[in-house]
Design an enzyme around this catalytic site. Structure first.
Site, PDB file in Angstrom:
ATOM      1  CE1 TYR A 136      -4.344  -1.058  -0.354  1.00 49.21           C
ATOM      2  CE2 TYR A 136      -3.359  -2.976   0.687  1.00 49.21           C
ATOM      3  CZ  TYR A 136      -4.383  -2.397  -0.034  1.00 49.21           C
ATOM      4  OH  TYR A 136      -5.452  -3.163  -0.448  1.00 49.21           O
ATOM      5  NE  ARG A 148      -2.873   0.094  -5.064  1.00 47.36           N
ATOM      6  CZ  ARG A 148      -4.101  -0.200  -4.647  1.00 47.36           C
ATOM      7  NH1 ARG A 148      -4.293  -1.192  -3.802  1.00 47.36           N
ATOM      8  NH2 ARG A 148      -5.134   0.482  -5.077  1.00 47.36           N
ATOM      9  CG  ASN A 159     -10.961   4.550  -9.056  1.00 46.10           C
ATOM     10  OD1 ASN A 159     -11.162   3.364  -9.288  1.00 46.10           O
ATOM     11  ND2 ASN A 159     -10.911   5.458 -10.010  1.00 46.10           N
ATOM     12  CG  HIS A 180     -14.212  -0.693  -3.575  1.00 44.20           C
ATOM     13  ND1 HIS A 180     -13.911  -1.154  -4.840  1.00 44.20           N
ATOM     14  CD2 HIS A 180     -15.440  -1.207  -3.298  1.00 44.20           C
ATOM     15  CE1 HIS A 180     -14.905  -1.905  -5.295  1.00 44.20           C
ATOM     16  NE2 HIS A 180     -15.847  -1.944  -4.381  1.00 44.20           N
TER      17      HIS A 180
HETATM   18  N1  APR Z   1     -10.424   4.965 -20.162  1.00 42.83           N
HETATM   19  C1  APR Z   1     -11.526   4.198 -19.929  1.00 42.83           C
HETATM   20  N2  APR Z   1     -11.454   2.920 -19.490  1.00 42.83           N
HETATM   21  C2  APR Z   1     -10.238   2.398 -19.285  1.00 42.83           C
HETATM   22  C3  APR Z   1      -9.045   3.126 -19.518  1.00 42.83           C
HETATM   23  C4  APR Z   1      -9.171   4.463 -19.974  1.00 42.83           C
HETATM   24  N3  APR Z   1      -8.108   5.223 -20.232  1.00 42.83           N
HETATM   25  N4  APR Z   1      -7.987   2.323 -19.230  1.00 42.83           N
HETATM   26  C5  APR Z   1      -8.505   1.161 -18.814  1.00 42.83           C
HETATM   27  N5  APR Z   1      -9.854   1.197 -18.854  1.00 42.83           N
HETATM   28  C6  APR Z   1     -10.817   0.168 -18.438  1.00 42.83           C
HETATM   29  C7  APR Z   1     -10.368  -1.256 -18.659  1.00 42.83           C
HETATM   30  O1  APR Z   1     -10.749  -1.687 -19.960  1.00 42.83           O
HETATM   31  C8  APR Z   1     -11.132  -1.996 -17.573  1.00 42.83           C
HETATM   32  O2  APR Z   1     -12.403  -2.421 -18.038  1.00 42.83           O
HETATM   33  O3  APR Z   1     -10.955   0.299 -17.040  1.00 42.83           O
HETATM   34  C9  APR Z   1     -11.328  -0.953 -16.484  1.00 42.83           C
HETATM   35  C10 APR Z   1     -10.494  -1.186 -15.250  1.00 42.83           C
HETATM   36  O4  APR Z   1     -10.920  -2.388 -14.662  1.00 42.83           O
HETATM   37  P1  APR Z   1     -10.312  -2.928 -13.310  1.00 42.83           P
HETATM   38  O5  APR Z   1      -8.834  -2.868 -13.371  1.00 42.83           O
HETATM   39  O6  APR Z   1     -10.942  -4.240 -13.038  1.00 42.83           O
HETATM   40  O7  APR Z   1     -10.772  -1.824 -12.240  1.00 42.83           O
HETATM   41  P2  APR Z   1     -12.150  -1.708 -11.466  1.00 42.83           P
HETATM   42  O8  APR Z   1     -13.301  -2.038 -12.331  1.00 42.83           O
HETATM   43  O9  APR Z   1     -12.125  -0.362 -10.835  1.00 42.83           O
HETATM   44  O10 APR Z   1     -11.985  -2.817 -10.364  1.00 42.83           O
HETATM   45  C11 APR Z   1     -12.953  -2.961  -9.368  1.00 42.83           C
HETATM   46  O11 APR Z   1     -11.543  -4.465  -8.187  1.00 42.83           O
HETATM   47  O12 APR Z   1      -9.625  -5.305  -7.093  1.00 42.83           O
HETATM   48  C12 APR Z   1     -10.519  -4.372  -7.213  1.00 42.83           C
HETATM   49  O13 APR Z   1     -10.981  -3.119  -5.324  1.00 42.83           O
HETATM   50  C13 APR Z   1     -10.451  -3.043  -6.622  1.00 42.83           C
HETATM   51  O14 APR Z   1     -11.982  -1.195  -6.843  1.00 42.83           O
HETATM   52  C14 APR Z   1     -11.334  -2.251  -7.536  1.00 42.83           C
HETATM   53  C15 APR Z   1     -12.317  -3.294  -8.062  1.00 42.83           C
END
Ligand code: APR
Length: 252
Positions: A69, A72, A104, A121
């Site tokens: 953490y 990050r 986020n 979260h």
């Molecule tokens: N613009 C729009 N979308 C984007 C971009 C961008 N520049 N870059 C990446 N993405 C999309 C990816 O295609 C993907 O679908 O953002 C998404 C990110 O997905 P994850 O990494 O799974 O993130 P998230 O959906 O926030 O994850 C949910 O999982 O482990 C956890 O707790 C953590 O809050 C998080 C939760």
């Protein structure tokens, strides 16, 4: 439909909407240089969630969890809100009712100027006592002297003697009910629901666009890739959030 035609339709919907709800995921911060979790370069490609983001991982090795953490936080601390965050902050100011729900933990929405943010979260900049003594600023938990003298990567300790942990929701943990209630209420009460930069895989957040759709809202997805939400979205913009949101704002 071209992106331009979709943007025109979305702008029209936003102009006539009273209430707008936006839910963001890691993708909104991607162009600030903050790694996402899934997909190319995603954190869960290089690190094991079960070693780092579960209550069991913390019990097993709190020092490792804190190290991760802190690493990050170093990345996030060096990042700036991008044009996508900034447009969402300005949208809040111009809409009669606007709720920003985020998965986020980076705090970039608030740094961009958003004031009503439902952090589903948690927030990486806070730490809290594992025993539930209340939330303390992470900076306090990081102060020298909180770990035994000279110790590298100390695990912060609460004044009650229990360990401090990052104030984020880990896998297997329940979300704060009052935040879920706010998010569900905002999903049910809006005319436009935008899901931005989320893989739509992690519940309960992933269920919110469907709640909105069932209540009659137009669901908009902004993502560089398709997700399980894509077939359910009324409008889809396959684009980078930091590029498409300014293009949307220029049409309002
Ligand atoms: N613009 C729009 N979308 C984007 C971009 C961008 N520049 N870059 C990446 N993405 C999309 C990816 O295609 C993907 O679908 O953002 C998404 C990110 O997905 P994850 O990494 O799974 O993130 P998230 O959906 O926030 O994850 C949910 O999982 O482990 C956890 O707790 C953590 O809050 C998080 C939760």
């Amino acid at each position: 439909m071209t992106d331009s035609a979709t943007l025109d339709r979305l702008a029209e919907r936003l102009r006539s909407a009273h209430a707008v709800t936006v839910m963001t995921g890691a993708g909104i911060s991607a162009e600030s240089g903050v790694p996402t979790f899934r997909g190319t370069g995603g954190l869960w490609r290089s690190y094991s969630a079960t070693d780092l983001a579960t209550p069991e991982a913390f019990v097993r090795d709190p020092r490792l969890v804190w190290q991760w953490y802190r690493w990050r936080r170093g990345i996030i601390g060096g990042a700036e809100p991008n044009p996508g965050h900034l447009v969402l902050a300005r949208l809040e100011a111009r809409m009669p009712a606007f709720t920003l729900i985020t998965q986020n933990v980076d705090g970039l929405h608030q740094r961009a100027g958003s004031t009503h943010v439902v952090e589903l979260h948690g927030n990486i900049w806070r730490a809290r006592c594992v025993r539930g003594c209340g939330v303390v600023r992470d900076a306090a938990g990081e102060a020298p002297g909180d770990g035994p003298a000279g110790e590298q990567d100390p695990v912060p300790v609460c004044s009650c003697g229990a360990l401090m942990r990052p104030d984020v929701v880990w896998f297997g943990e329940a979300l704060d009910q009052s935040r879920i209630d706010l998010a569900v209420q905002a999903a049910k009460g809006c005319q436009v629901f935008m899901a931005i930069g989320t893989s739509a895989l992690v519940y309960p957040a992933a269920g919110l666009p469907l709640v909105a759709a069932n209540a009659g809202a137009v669901v908009v997805e902004i993502n560089v890739d398709s997700t399980p939400l894509t077939p359910h979205a009324g409008l889809v913009l396959k684009a980078k959030a930091a590029e498409v949101l300014p293009a949307l704002e220029s049409r309002l």
